[in-house]
Enzyme design. Structure first.
Site, PDB file in Angstrom:
ATOM      1  N   CYS A   1      16.953  -6.036 -90.304  1.00  0.00           N
ATOM      2  CA  CYS A   1      16.129  -7.304 -90.846  1.00  0.00           C
ATOM      3  C   CYS A   1      15.080  -6.946 -89.919  1.00  0.00           C
ATOM      4  O   CYS A   1      14.631  -6.655 -88.774  1.00  0.00           O
ATOM      5  CB  CYS A   1      16.777  -8.385 -89.895  1.00  0.00           C
ATOM      6  SG  CYS A   1      15.839  -9.788 -90.301  1.00  0.00           S
TER       7      CYS A   1
ATOM      8  N   VAL B   1      18.590  10.467 -95.135  1.00  0.00           N
ATOM      9  CA  VAL B   1      19.384   9.046 -94.802  1.00  0.00           C
ATOM     10  C   VAL B   1      20.610   8.802 -95.710  1.00  0.00           C
ATOM     11  O   VAL B   1      21.244   7.813 -95.522  1.00  0.00           O
ATOM     12  CB  VAL B   1      18.220   8.119 -95.471  1.00  0.00           C
ATOM     13  CG1 VAL B   1      16.829   7.981 -94.855  1.00  0.00           C
ATOM     14  CG2 VAL B   1      18.091   8.023 -97.001  1.00  0.00           C
ATOM     15  N   ASP B   2      21.085  10.035 -96.272  1.00  0.00           N
ATOM     16  CA  ASP B   2      22.407   9.705 -97.001  1.00  0.00           C
ATOM     17  C   ASP B   2      23.444  10.050 -96.070  1.00  0.00           C
ATOM     18  O   ASP B   2      23.410  10.467 -94.909  1.00  0.00           O
ATOM     19  CB  ASP B   2      22.552  10.999 -98.066  1.00  0.00           C
ATOM     20  CG  ASP B   2      22.473  12.396 -97.436  1.00  0.00           C
ATOM     21  OD1 ASP B   2      23.224  12.680 -96.666  1.00  0.00           O
ATOM     22  OD2 ASP B   2      21.583  13.132 -98.189  1.00  0.00           O
TER      23      ASP B   2
ATOM     24  N   HIS C   1      15.761   9.438 -89.335  1.00  0.00           N
ATOM     25  CA  HIS C   1      14.979   8.653 -90.270  1.00  0.00           C
ATOM     26  C   HIS C   1      15.724   7.430 -90.876  1.00  0.00           C
ATOM     27  O   HIS C   1      15.496   7.177 -91.945  1.00  0.00           O
ATOM     28  CB  HIS C   1      14.631   9.376 -91.437  1.00  0.00           C
ATOM     29  CG  HIS C   1      13.252  10.438 -90.920  1.00  0.00           C
ATOM     30  ND1 HIS C   1      13.029  11.388 -91.916  1.00  0.00           N
ATOM     31  CD2 HIS C   1      12.566  10.424 -89.944  1.00  0.00           C
ATOM     32  CE1 HIS C   1      12.045  12.122 -91.104  1.00  0.00           C
ATOM     33  NE2 HIS C   1      11.742  11.377 -90.011  1.00  0.00           N
TER      34      HIS C   1
ATOM     35  N   CYS D   1      19.185 -13.056 -93.265  1.00  0.00           N
ATOM     36  CA  CYS D   1      19.741 -12.457 -92.079  1.00  0.00           C
ATOM     37  C   CYS D   1      20.917 -13.135 -91.333  1.00  0.00           C
ATOM     38  O   CYS D   1      20.640 -14.338 -91.249  1.00  0.00           O
ATOM     39  CB  CYS D   1      18.691 -11.864 -91.276  1.00  0.00           C
ATOM     40  SG  CYS D   1      19.445 -11.234 -89.715  1.00  0.00           S
TER      41      CYS D   1
ATOM     42  N   THR E   1      14.462  21.745 -95.056  1.00  0.00           N
ATOM     43  CA  THR E   1      13.206  20.999 -94.878  1.00  0.00           C
ATOM     44  C   THR E   1      11.881  21.753 -95.076  1.00  0.00           C
ATOM     45  O   THR E   1      11.660  22.836 -94.604  1.00  0.00           O
ATOM     46  CB  THR E   1      13.343  20.082 -93.472  1.00  0.00           C
ATOM     47  OG1 THR E   1      12.209  19.368 -93.324  1.00  0.00           O
ATOM     48  CG2 THR E   1      13.544  21.216 -92.357  1.00  0.00           C
ATOM     49  N   SER E   2      10.936  21.179 -95.495  1.00  0.00           N
ATOM     50  CA  SER E   2       9.710  21.542 -95.954  1.00  0.00           C
ATOM     51  C   SER E   2       8.874  21.652 -94.656  1.00  0.00           C
ATOM     52  O   SER E   2       7.808  22.285 -94.686  1.00  0.00           O
ATOM     53  CB  SER E   2       8.998  20.859 -97.080  1.00  0.00           C
ATOM     54  OG  SER E   2       8.506  19.618 -96.518  1.00  0.00           O
TER      55      SER E   2
HETATM   56  C1  BJW Z   1      16.472  23.817-100.631  1.00  0.00           C
HETATM   57  C2  BJW Z   1      17.044  23.401-101.736  1.00  0.00           C
HETATM   58  C3  BJW Z   1      18.384  24.050-101.707  1.00  0.00           C
HETATM   59  C4  BJW Z   1      15.146  22.653-102.021  1.00  0.00           C
HETATM   60  N1  BJW Z   1      18.633  24.638-100.522  1.00  0.00           N
HETATM   61  N2  BJW Z   1      16.720  24.412 -99.446  1.00  0.00           N
HETATM   62  C5  BJW Z   1      -1.118  13.963 -88.820  1.00  0.00           C
HETATM   63  C6  BJW Z   1      -0.716  14.912 -87.999  1.00  0.00           C
HETATM   64  C7  BJW Z   1       0.505  14.628 -87.644  1.00  0.00           C
HETATM   65  C8  BJW Z   1       1.452  13.733 -87.832  1.00  0.00           C
HETATM   66  C9  BJW Z   1       0.800  12.691 -88.746  1.00  0.00           C
HETATM   67  C10 BJW Z   1      -0.296  12.846 -89.233  1.00  0.00           C
HETATM   68  N3  BJW Z   1      -0.230  11.598 -89.863  1.00  0.00           N
HETATM   69  C11 BJW Z   1       0.593  10.899 -89.903  1.00  0.00           C
HETATM   70  C12 BJW Z   1       1.418  11.679 -89.118  1.00  0.00           C
HETATM   71  C13 BJW Z   1       2.714  10.964 -88.932  1.00  0.00           C
HETATM   72  C14 BJW Z   1       3.488  11.008 -89.939  1.00  0.00           C
HETATM   73  C15 BJW Z   1       3.696  12.391 -90.853  1.00  0.00           C
HETATM   74  O1  BJW Z   1       3.966  13.376 -90.462  1.00  0.00           O
HETATM   75  N4  BJW Z   1       2.947  12.356 -91.775  1.00  0.00           N
HETATM   76  C16 BJW Z   1       2.768  13.660 -92.501  1.00  0.00           C
HETATM   77  C17 BJW Z   1       2.584  13.508 -94.170  1.00  0.00           C
HETATM   78  C18 BJW Z   1       1.455  14.413 -92.060  1.00  0.00           C
HETATM   79  N5  BJW Z   1       4.968  10.754 -89.511  1.00  0.00           N
HETATM   80  C19 BJW Z   1       5.491   9.506 -89.430  1.00  0.00           C
HETATM   81  O2  BJW Z   1       4.546   8.578 -89.445  1.00  0.00           O
HETATM   82  C20 BJW Z   1       6.749   9.400 -88.795  1.00  0.00           C
HETATM   83  N6  BJW Z   1       6.614   8.664 -87.406  1.00  0.00           N
HETATM   84  C21 BJW Z   1       5.882   8.683 -86.467  1.00  0.00           C
HETATM   85  O3  BJW Z   1       5.255   9.922 -86.456  1.00  0.00           O
HETATM   86  O4  BJW Z   1       5.937   8.170 -85.220  1.00  0.00           O
HETATM   87  C22 BJW Z   1       5.031   8.341 -84.378  1.00  0.00           C
HETATM   88  C23 BJW Z   1       4.212   6.986 -84.195  1.00  0.00           C
HETATM   89  C24 BJW Z   1       4.475   6.005 -85.016  1.00  0.00           C
HETATM   90  C25 BJW Z   1       3.896   4.554 -84.758  1.00  0.00           C
HETATM   91  C26 BJW Z   1       2.673   4.682 -84.083  1.00  0.00           C
HETATM   92  C27 BJW Z   1       2.191   6.010 -83.381  1.00  0.00           C
HETATM   93  C28 BJW Z   1       3.086   6.943 -83.326  1.00  0.00           C
HETATM   94  C29 BJW Z   1       7.748   8.703 -89.607  1.00  0.00           C
HETATM   95  C30 BJW Z   1       7.941   9.635 -90.600  1.00  0.00           C
HETATM   96  C31 BJW Z   1       9.056   9.054 -91.717  1.00  0.00           C
HETATM   97  C32 BJW Z   1       9.463   9.787 -92.890  1.00  0.00           C
HETATM   98  N7  BJW Z   1       9.945   8.992 -93.966  1.00  0.00           N
HETATM   99  C33 BJW Z   1      10.563   9.859 -94.792  1.00  0.00           C
HETATM  100  C34 BJW Z   1      11.376   8.649 -95.921  1.00  0.00           C
HETATM  101  C35 BJW Z   1      12.723   8.220 -95.371  1.00  0.00           C
HETATM  102  C36 BJW Z   1      13.160   7.109 -96.029  1.00  0.00           C
HETATM  103  C37 BJW Z   1      13.636   7.748 -97.578  1.00  0.00           C
HETATM  104  O5  BJW Z   1      14.450   8.659 -97.773  1.00  0.00           O
HETATM  105  O6  BJW Z   1      12.749   7.330 -98.367  1.00  0.00           O
HETATM  106  O7  BJW Z   1      11.557  10.654 -94.590  1.00  0.00           O
HETATM  107  S1  BJW Z   1       9.432  10.541 -95.798  1.00  0.00           S
HETATM  108  C38 BJW Z   1      10.338  12.108 -96.447  1.00  0.00           C
HETATM  109  O8  BJW Z   1      10.212  13.062 -95.685  1.00  0.00           O
HETATM  110  C39 BJW Z   1      11.749  11.447 -95.540  1.00  0.00           C
HETATM  111  C40 BJW Z   1      12.329  12.954 -95.348  1.00  0.00           C
HETATM  112  O9  BJW Z   1      13.355  12.814 -94.269  1.00  0.00           O
HETATM  113  C41 BJW Z   1      10.971  13.618 -94.931  1.00  0.00           C
HETATM  114  C42 BJW Z   1      11.187  15.043 -94.676  1.00  0.00           C
HETATM  115  O10 BJW Z   1      11.312  15.641 -95.864  1.00  0.00           O
HETATM  116  P1  BJW Z   1      12.276  17.045 -96.008  1.00  0.00           P
HETATM  117  O11 BJW Z   1      13.552  16.611 -95.788  1.00  0.00           O
HETATM  118  O12 BJW Z   1      11.451  18.117 -95.286  1.00  0.00           O
HETATM  119  O13 BJW Z   1      12.164  17.059 -97.948  1.00  0.00           O
HETATM  120  P2  BJW Z   1      11.087  17.860 -98.539  1.00  0.00           P
HETATM  121  O14 BJW Z   1      11.356  17.545 -99.946  1.00  0.00           O
HETATM  122  O15 BJW Z   1       9.756  17.870 -98.188  1.00  0.00           O
HETATM  123  O16 BJW Z   1      11.588  19.581 -98.523  1.00  0.00           O
HETATM  124  C43 BJW Z   1      12.774  19.957 -99.050  1.00  0.00           C
HETATM  125  C44 BJW Z   1      12.970  21.461 -98.717  1.00  0.00           C
HETATM  126  O17 BJW Z   1      14.098  21.823 -98.995  1.00  0.00           O
HETATM  127  C45 BJW Z   1      11.935  22.436 -99.538  1.00  0.00           C
HETATM  128  O18 BJW Z   1      11.239  23.325 -98.530  1.00  0.00           O
HETATM  129  C46 BJW Z   1      12.686  22.878-100.531  1.00  0.00           C
HETATM  130  O19 BJW Z   1      12.184  24.298-100.874  1.00  0.00           O
HETATM  131  C47 BJW Z   1      14.052  23.126 -99.800  1.00  0.00           C
HETATM  132  N8  BJW Z   1      15.086  23.176-100.739  1.00  0.00           N
HETATM  133  N9  BJW Z   1      16.330  22.689-102.666  1.00  0.00           N
HETATM  134  C48 BJW Z   1      17.797  24.843 -99.565  1.00  0.00           C
HETATM  135  N10 BJW Z   1      19.075  23.873-102.861  1.00  0.00           N
END
Ligand code: BJW
Length: 261
Positions: free
Chosen positions: A144, A120-121, A136, A163, A204-205
């Site tokens: 709003c 989100v940055d 995201h 708003c 991404t993880s």
């Molecule tokens: C380095 C490093 C360095 C460190 N160099 N590397 C069951 C099965 C399948 C899906 C689902 C399920 N149950 C629920 C769901 C859906 C759900 C989901 O996936 N849940 C899981 C927990 C299972 N998903 C959703 O709800 C999404 N929407 C959706 O599916 O809509 C469909 C729908 C909607 C309604 C009805 C019906 C269908 C929405 C997901 C929204 C995620 N939001 C967040 C917050 C955003 C706002 C904020 O910033 O606060 O997004 S959560 C958070 O996780 C954020 C990130 O974008 C996202 C991913 O995280 P990311 O980027 O992977 O970070 P990390 O920390 O996990 O990993 C970092 C990695 O970097 C690591 O591997 C490190 O090793 C590495 N690293 N330093 C290189 N220097």
């Protein structure tokens, strides 16, 4: 999304220094459309916390308290405080060598480059990336909850804000995608995945869907798939190639390989 059969073991490389990258990996094919998926690990070395690492954001906050629409309905002050603090941090950081290399790739690659970020940055755009999808959302925008109007927003949000579009109070929230909400631009994303011949996942993880499933979509389209991450992700078995190391080290070297440098 098309189901994928199990992948063969990826070519995994442990990356230790930029010099080592010069002889790692195979000669790059002539790609036409590169799709890049980025996550929090890319911005970590700019000073932004990741989510699921040991000291990550989810080790200090419950997802259910701060990152769902239900949390905002239940306790909007707590949710806005969480994002106000993160917005202030984001305003004080800049892009790193990883973001800059990806902007260079978009500018200099003769084919098409589409960058999809879960972050989100604003660090990709500040580095110069233009063909960018913030799936995201963006923390420097407000939305709003009543009427859906979105606008640039760099100061704190509070529940008493009204708003400017619908004149209702209490709905102003960060323009980010919470769990249970639909990510942005999914049609464009699926179209890009369907035409890419190289898919690169960075920092991404692989825990959060739908982003975690993009590698399967790219493979279904016949793309070569690469993971650049500090450590093997949840989806490592889906990638044909993996290079593990810090984003500021592995991304510039990989981009140089793609650009023939
Ligand atoms: C380095 C490093 C360095 C460190 N160099 N590397 C069951 C099965 C399948 C899906 C689902 C399920 N149950 C629920 C769901 C859906 C759900 C989901 O996936 N849940 C899981 C927990 C299972 N998903 C959703 O709800 C999404 N929407 C959706 O599916 O809509 C469909 C729908 C909607 C309604 C009805 C019906 C269908 C929405 C997901 C929204 C995620 N939001 C967040 C917050 C955003 C706002 C904020 O910033 O606060 O997004 S959560 C958070 O996780 C954020 C990130 O974008 C996202 C991913 O995280 P990311 O980027 O992977 O970070 P990390 O920390 O996990 O990993 C970092 C990695 O970097 C690591 O591997 C490190 O090793 C590495 N690293 N330093 C290189 N220097």
């Amino acid at each position: 999304m098309t189901a994928i059969t199990s992948a063969s073991a990826p070519t995994t490389q442990r990356f230790s220094s930029p010099a080592a990258g010069a002889y790692l990996g195979r000669i790059m094919a002539a790609y036409e459309h590169i799709v890049i998926l980025t996550g929090a690990g890319l911005s970590a070395e700019s000073g932004l916390s990741t989510f699921r690492d040991k000291d990550g954001i989810w080790s200090k906050h419950n997802i259910e308290d701060v990152a769902t629409p239900e949390a905002f309905a239940r306790n909007p002050e707590a949710v806005l405080d969480f994002y106000n603090a993160r917005r202030r941090v984001v305003l004080g950081v800049g892009p790193n060598a990883g973001h800059e290399a990806l902007a260079r790739l978009e500018a200099d690659f003769p084919g098409r480059v589409t960058t999809i970020t879960q972050n989100v940055d604003p660090l990709h755009e500040r580095a110069g990336t233009r063909n960018l999808i913030h799936m995201h959302g963006e923390i420097l925008k407000a939305a709003c909850a009543h009427c859906g109007a979105r606008q640039p927003w760099e100061t704190d949000l509070s529940v008493d804000l009204v708003c400017g579009t619908c004149n209702r109070a209490g709905g102003m929230r960060p323009d980010v995608v919470w769990f249970g909400e639909m990510p942005y631009q999914m049609e464009e994303i699926h179209a890009a995945l369907g035409t890419c011949d190289l898919f690169i996942s960075i920092g991404t993880s692989g825990n959060v869907y739908p982003a975690a499933g993009f590698v399967a979509g790219a493979r279904a389209a016949g793309a070569h798939t690469v993971e650049l991450n500090l450590e093997p992700s949840e989806g490592i078995s889906m990638f044909a190639e993996a290079i593990h190391g810090k984003a500021t080290e592995v991304v510039p070297v990989y981009v140089a390989r793609l650009l023939g440098g």
